[in-house]
Scaffold this motif. Structure first.
Motif, mmCIF file in Angstrom:
data_model
loop_
_atom_site.group_PDB
_atom_site.id
_atom_site.type_symbol
_atom_site.label_atom_id
_atom_site.label_comp_id
_atom_site.label_asym_id
_atom_site.label_seq_id
_atom_site.Cartn_x
_atom_site.Cartn_y
_atom_site.Cartn_z
ATOM 1 N N VAL A 70 0.843 -1.198 0.000
ATOM 2 C CA VAL A 70 0.000 0.000 0.000
ATOM 3 C C VAL A 70 0.877 1.247 0.000
ATOM 4 C CG1 VAL A 70 -1.579 1.393 1.395
ATOM 5 C CG2 VAL A 70 -2.015 -1.029 1.080
ATOM 6 N N GLY A 71 0.572 2.155 -0.922
ATOM 7 C CA GLY A 71 1.309 3.410 -0.983
ATOM 8 C C GLY A 71 2.627 3.305 -1.736
ATOM 9 N N LYS A 72 2.943 2.105 -2.214
ATOM 10 C CA LYS A 72 4.190 1.939 -2.970
ATOM 11 C C LYS A 72 3.970 2.326 -4.437
ATOM 12 C CE LYS A 72 6.893 -0.143 0.158
ATOM 13 N NZ LYS A 72 6.475 0.425 1.451
ATOM 14 N N ALA A 73 5.062 2.696 -5.111
ATOM 15 C CA ALA A 73 4.971 3.098 -6.514
ATOM 16 C C ALA A 73 4.678 1.876 -7.390
ATOM 17 C CB ALA A 73 6.288 3.736 -6.947
ATOM 18 N N PRO A 74 3.963 2.104 -8.500
ATOM 19 C CA PRO A 74 3.653 0.994 -9.417
ATOM 20 C C PRO A 74 4.909 0.237 -9.876
ATOM 21 C CG PRO A 74 2.505 2.993 -10.105
ATOM 22 C CD PRO A 74 3.362 3.374 -8.935
ATOM 23 N N GLU A 75 6.004 0.958 -10.083
ATOM 24 C CA GLU A 75 7.245 0.307 -10.557
ATOM 25 C C GLU A 75 7.760 -0.666 -9.496
ATOM 26 O OE1 GLU A 75 7.146 3.776 -10.099
ATOM 27 O OE2 GLU A 75 6.233 4.024 -12.084
ATOM 28 N N TYR A 76 7.664 -0.252 -8.245
ATOM 29 C CA TYR A 76 8.113 -1.104 -7.140
ATOM 30 C C TYR A 76 7.249 -2.369 -7.081
ATOM 31 C CZ TYR A 76 8.732 -2.636 -2.294
ATOM 32 O OH TYR A 76 8.962 -3.386 -1.167
ATOM 33 N N ILE A 77 5.947 -2.187 -7.211
ATOM 34 C CA ILE A 77 5.017 -3.313 -7.132
ATOM 35 C C ILE A 77 5.246 -4.254 -8.314
ATOM 36 C CG2 ILE A 77 2.568 -3.951 -7.163
ATOM 37 C CD1 ILE A 77 2.021 -1.306 -5.658
ATOM 38 N N ALA A 78 5.504 -3.683 -9.493
ATOM 39 C CA ALA A 78 5.761 -4.508 -10.681
ATOM 40 C C ALA A 78 6.992 -5.382 -10.460
ATOM 41 C CB ALA A 78 5.958 -3.611 -11.904
ATOM 42 N N LYS A 79 7.986 -4.823 -9.799
ATOM 43 C CA LYS A 79 9.220 -5.588 -9.575
ATOM 44 C C LYS A 79 9.012 -6.750 -8.620
ATOM 45 C CE LYS A 79 12.772 -2.370 -10.871
ATOM 46 N NZ LYS A 79 13.440 -1.169 -10.433
ATOM 47 N N LEU A 95 4.691 0.703 -32.850
ATOM 48 C CA LEU A 95 5.884 -0.154 -32.724
ATOM 49 C C LEU A 95 5.579 -1.536 -33.290
ATOM 50 C CD1 LEU A 95 7.164 0.608 -29.083
ATOM 51 C CD2 LEU A 95 7.766 1.744 -31.226
ATOM 52 N N THR A 96 6.646 -2.275 -33.604
ATOM 53 C CA THR A 96 6.417 -3.643 -34.069
ATOM 54 C C THR A 96 6.016 -4.515 -32.880
ATOM 55 O OG1 THR A 96 8.657 -4.430 -33.660
ATOM 56 C CG2 THR A 96 8.251 -3.396 -35.810
ATOM 57 N N VAL A 97 5.546 -5.703 -33.219
ATOM 58 C CA VAL A 97 5.175 -6.679 -32.194
ATOM 59 C C VAL A 97 6.379 -6.929 -31.271
ATOM 60 C CG1 VAL A 97 4.639 -9.138 -31.888
ATOM 61 C CG2 VAL A 97 3.372 -7.767 -33.570
ATOM 62 N N GLU A 98 7.528 -7.157 -31.881
ATOM 63 C CA GLU A 98 8.706 -7.483 -31.063
ATOM 64 C C GLU A 98 9.148 -6.306 -30.199
ATOM 65 O OE1 GLU A 98 11.214 -10.541 -32.268
ATOM 66 O OE2 GLU A 98 13.039 -9.371 -32.002
ATOM 67 N N GLU A 99 9.051 -5.099 -30.750
ATOM 68 C CA GLU A 99 9.401 -3.924 -29.941
ATOM 69 C C GLU A 99 8.474 -3.801 -28.735
ATOM 70 O OE1 GLU A 99 11.269 -1.214 -33.559
ATOM 71 O OE2 GLU A 99 9.126 -1.099 -33.112
ATOM 72 N N ASN A 100 7.185 -4.077 -28.956
ATOM 73 C CA ASN A 100 6.240 -4.064 -27.839
ATOM 74 C C ASN A 100 6.660 -5.057 -26.761
ATOM 75 O OD1 ASN A 100 3.379 -2.614 -27.796
ATOM 76 N ND2 ASN A 100 4.019 -2.832 -29.932
ATOM 77 N N LEU A 101 7.069 -6.237 -27.195
ATOM 78 C CA LEU A 101 7.454 -7.274 -26.225
ATOM 79 C C LEU A 101 8.700 -6.843 -25.456
ATOM 80 C CD1 LEU A 101 6.741 -10.478 -28.317
ATOM 81 C CD2 LEU A 101 5.453 -9.610 -26.362
ATOM 82 N N LYS A 102 9.637 -6.220 -26.159
ATOM 83 C CA LYS A 102 10.873 -5.797 -25.477
ATOM 84 C C LYS A 102 10.611 -4.674 -24.485
ATOM 85 C CE LYS A 102 14.278 -7.601 -28.637
ATOM 86 N NZ LYS A 102 15.141 -7.366 -29.797
ATOM 87 N N VAL A 103 9.644 -3.827 -24.807
ATOM 88 C CA VAL A 103 9.265 -2.770 -23.852
ATOM 89 C C VAL A 103 8.745 -3.410 -22.561
ATOM 90 C CG1 VAL A 103 7.589 -0.923 -23.408
ATOM 91 C CG2 VAL A 103 8.765 -1.024 -25.604
ATOM 92 N N GLY A 104 8.132 -4.579 -22.714
ATOM 93 C CA GLY A 104 7.556 -5.253 -21.550
ATOM 94 C C GLY A 104 8.586 -5.884 -20.638
ATOM 95 N N ALA A 105 9.793 -6.103 -21.171
ATOM 96 C CA ALA A 105 10.825 -6.733 -20.338
ATOM 97 C C ALA A 105 11.157 -5.811 -19.173
ATOM 98 C CB ALA A 105 12.063 -7.010 -21.178
ATOM 99 N N ALA A 106 11.348 -6.393 -18.014
ATOM 100 C CA ALA A 106 11.664 -5.578 -16.840
ATOM 101 C C ALA A 106 12.937 -4.771 -17.106
ATOM 102 C CB ALA A 106 11.861 -6.475 -15.631
#
Ligand SMILES: Nc1ncnc2c1ncn2[C@@H]1O[C@H](COP(=O)(O)OP(=O)(O)OP(=O)(O)O)[C@@H](O)[C@H]1O
Ligand SMILES: [Mg+2]
Length: 250
Positions: A70-79, A95-106
């Motif tokens: 609770v109260g933590k940043a979304p980036e922290y919670i994602a990690k 973006l291409t499909v693959e670029e989208n996927l790479k954006v998703g990588a932590a």
């Protein structure tokens, strides 16, 4: 029963003075599929946004693997291994499909784990492999939903929350998406919290469901035991009193 991965206890979320989620408690065990169903405006998206840290609950507790977020940043919670696929999917259409996927990588993922996750994503979603160099905006709605799920997988998330995966999809395509999610749960040990408007579909694919109405959980239970429950149907359709046996459905 596996250990509790996500525990939401007595959570309130307000927009200004107005509560959109009231005293909500819910839990998701490791490797479960849990569906939340409920009418428009019930507070379903608000609940997910608050769990993911995009909104801050005004009261209550949210624990991920026992850790309070609770109260933590979304980036922290994602990690911590949780990923939200919001309503409307939000893929990058230019973006291409693959670029989208790479954006998703932590952000902290190394190159070899990105490559590994890409291979996994492509084996689960062959259509994405075929279209890897094409613009994501050219994918059909169902393919875009697959891309959004694959992108969440790229982050290494162990708990994926999906806000209405069926939105805008033909029933047949939706079934396919849910089949893939079930398969991912079996093969990758994934845990899923899914918002789904269609009660029948929610019951078919989930282990447990919660019904959210007017900002509150009014019913919960094991899906297999609920197929013909009158209480369930009156809770869903909002007939009469909400049933009082609102247990965690264990
Ligand atoms: N940014 C906002 N500011 C003020 N009120 C909001 C905001 N977002 C949502 N609401 C209100 O909060 C309540 C819950 O909205 P929410 O989007 O969580 O519902 P939902 O169950 O996801 O609905 P739907 O099925 O239509 O997606 C609604 O009354 C909505 O009007
Ligand atoms: Mg919503």
């Amino acid at each position: 029963m596996a250990e509790i991965m996500l525990q939401v206890s007595n959570m309130w979320v307000h927009y200004g003075q107005v509560p959109a989620v009231r005293n909500l408690s819910l839990e998701v065990h490791r490797n479960e599929i849990v569906c939340v169903v409920g009418p428009n405006g019930a507070g379903k998206s608000t609940m997910l946004l608050a769990v993911a840290g995009a909104l801050t609950p005004t009261k209550g507790e949210v624990r991920l693997n026992g850790v309070s977020v609770v109260g933590k940043a979304p980036e922290y919670i994602a990690k911590l291994g949780i990923s939200l696929i919001p309503e409307g999917r939000h893929i990058f259409k230019g973006l291409t499909v693959e670029e989208n996927l790479k954006v998703g990588a932590a952000a902290n993922a190394d190159r070899s784990s990105v490559e590994n996750n890409l291979r996994t994503a492509y084996s689960v979603f062959p259509v994405l492999a075929e279209r890897r160099h094409g613009a994501a905006g050219m994918l059909s709605g169902g393919e875009q939903q697959q891309l959004a799920i694959a992108r969440a997988l790229m982050s290494g998330a162990r708990l994926i929350m999906i806000d209405e995966p069926s939105l805008g999809l033909a029933p047949k395509i939706t079934e396919k998406v849910f089949e893939v999610l079930s398969e991912l749960r079996r093969s990758s040990g994934l845990t899923l919290l899914i918002i789904e408007q269609n009660l029948k579909r929610a019951l078919k694919y989930s282990d447990r469901i919660y019904i959210l109405r007017n900002s509150e959980i009014v019913f919960s239970g094991r899906s297999a035991e609920l197929q013909a429950s009158d209480d369930l149907h009156s809770a869903y359709f909002g007939l009469g009193q909400a049933p009082s046996n609102v247990g965690a459905g264990q």
